[in-house]
Design an enzyme around this catalytic site. Structure first.
Site, PDB file in Angstrom:
ATOM      1  N   LYS A 121       9.407   4.024 118.746  1.00  0.00           N
ATOM      2  CA  LYS A 121      10.114   2.810 119.179  1.00  0.00           C
ATOM      3  C   LYS A 121      10.565   2.933 120.636  1.00  0.00           C
ATOM      4  CE  LYS A 121      14.358   2.013 118.724  1.00  0.00           C
ATOM      5  NZ  LYS A 121      15.721   1.982 118.209  1.00  0.00           N
ATOM      6  N   ASP A 139      12.592  -2.271 116.014  1.00  0.00           N
ATOM      7  CA  ASP A 139      13.886  -1.740 115.574  1.00  0.00           C
ATOM      8  C   ASP A 139      14.322  -2.513 114.329  1.00  0.00           C
ATOM      9  OD1 ASP A 139      14.720  -4.209 116.425  1.00  0.00           O
ATOM     10  OD2 ASP A 139      16.251  -3.459 117.809  1.00  0.00           O
TER      11      ASP A 139
END
Ligand code: SF4
Length: 217
Positions: A121, A139
């Site tokens: 991420k 996320d």
């Protein structure tokens, strides 16, 4: 409504209402953005923005942080979550940038993910925000909002969501789409109580259509 129609309508709405979305993390250089993104894991951007100016001033370049010890960094970041782990990650990441990448932040996902404290991420955030590459960091907000709207269906992992979104959103729109979904999740499509009554995309939202439309119409 087909998936293609849903994507087109939602992207069109976001494009019109948020034409120039940006990260809410404050930063001056790509290196400092990396520090802030690492610090923001399981912490709020607001909290990170409160401590980052002093941190950036103390460690302007990767070489400055590489020469420090985690104990030197700790006082600057003690109010964020998991400060001890994060202090270690910041110093080790800076050392690797200096020793392995010649002092320059790498701009490909595989190299970024070698840096301590940098997962998929975080690497994708760097690609999307700094280099405007066709990357989709997933996320908790992106994961939840995509599922509620119906951009993903029964996704079981961030990686699955990332793949579905990158397959269905034009690459040049992905950096903006990442911000759109995060900001929508933070301020409208909230985790516990989504504000469906004031949501501009409810017409194309699967969750609203299935769960709420008949109750509120
Ligand atoms: S209508 Fe409700 S569930 Fe759908 S995107 Fe908007 S806030 Fe989220």
């Amino acid at each position: 409504m087909t998936r293609k129609e849903r994507y087109a309508a939602v992207l069109q709405w976001f494009s019109a209402t948020m034409p120039a979305p940006e990260t809410e993390l404050h930063y001056d250089t790509p290196f400092h953005l990396l520090l802030s993104v690492i610090l923001s894991a399981q912490c709020t951007d607001k909290r990170v923005n409160m401590i980052s100016p002093a941190l950036f001033k103390a460690f302007p370049q990767p070489k400055d942080l590489a020469a420090a010890e985690p104990e030197d960094v700790l006082p600057y970041i003690k109010s964020v979550t998991f400060p001890n782990n994060k202090a270690g990650h910041l110093v080790k990441a800076a050392r690797m940038i200096v020793e392995k990448f010649g002092g320059e932040l790498p701009s490909d996902i595989d190299s970024l993910m070698q840096l301590p404290g940098v997962g998929r991420k975080t690497a994708n955030v760097m690609l999307a925000v700094v280099w405007k590459k066709g990357a989709m960091p997933v996320d908790t907000h992106v994961f939840r909002v995509s599922n509620r709207i119906g951009l993903t269906v029964n996704s079981t992992s961030p990686l699955q969501t990332e793949k579905t979104l990158t397959q269905n959103i034009p690459a040049e729109m992905l950096p903006d789409a990442h911000h759109w979904l995060i900001l929508h999740g933070r301020y409208v499509c909230k985790a516990r109580r989504p504000l469906c009554g004031e949501c501009g995309i409810r017409l194309w939202c699967r969750h609203y259509d299935k769960e709420l439309k008949n109750k509120t119409d």
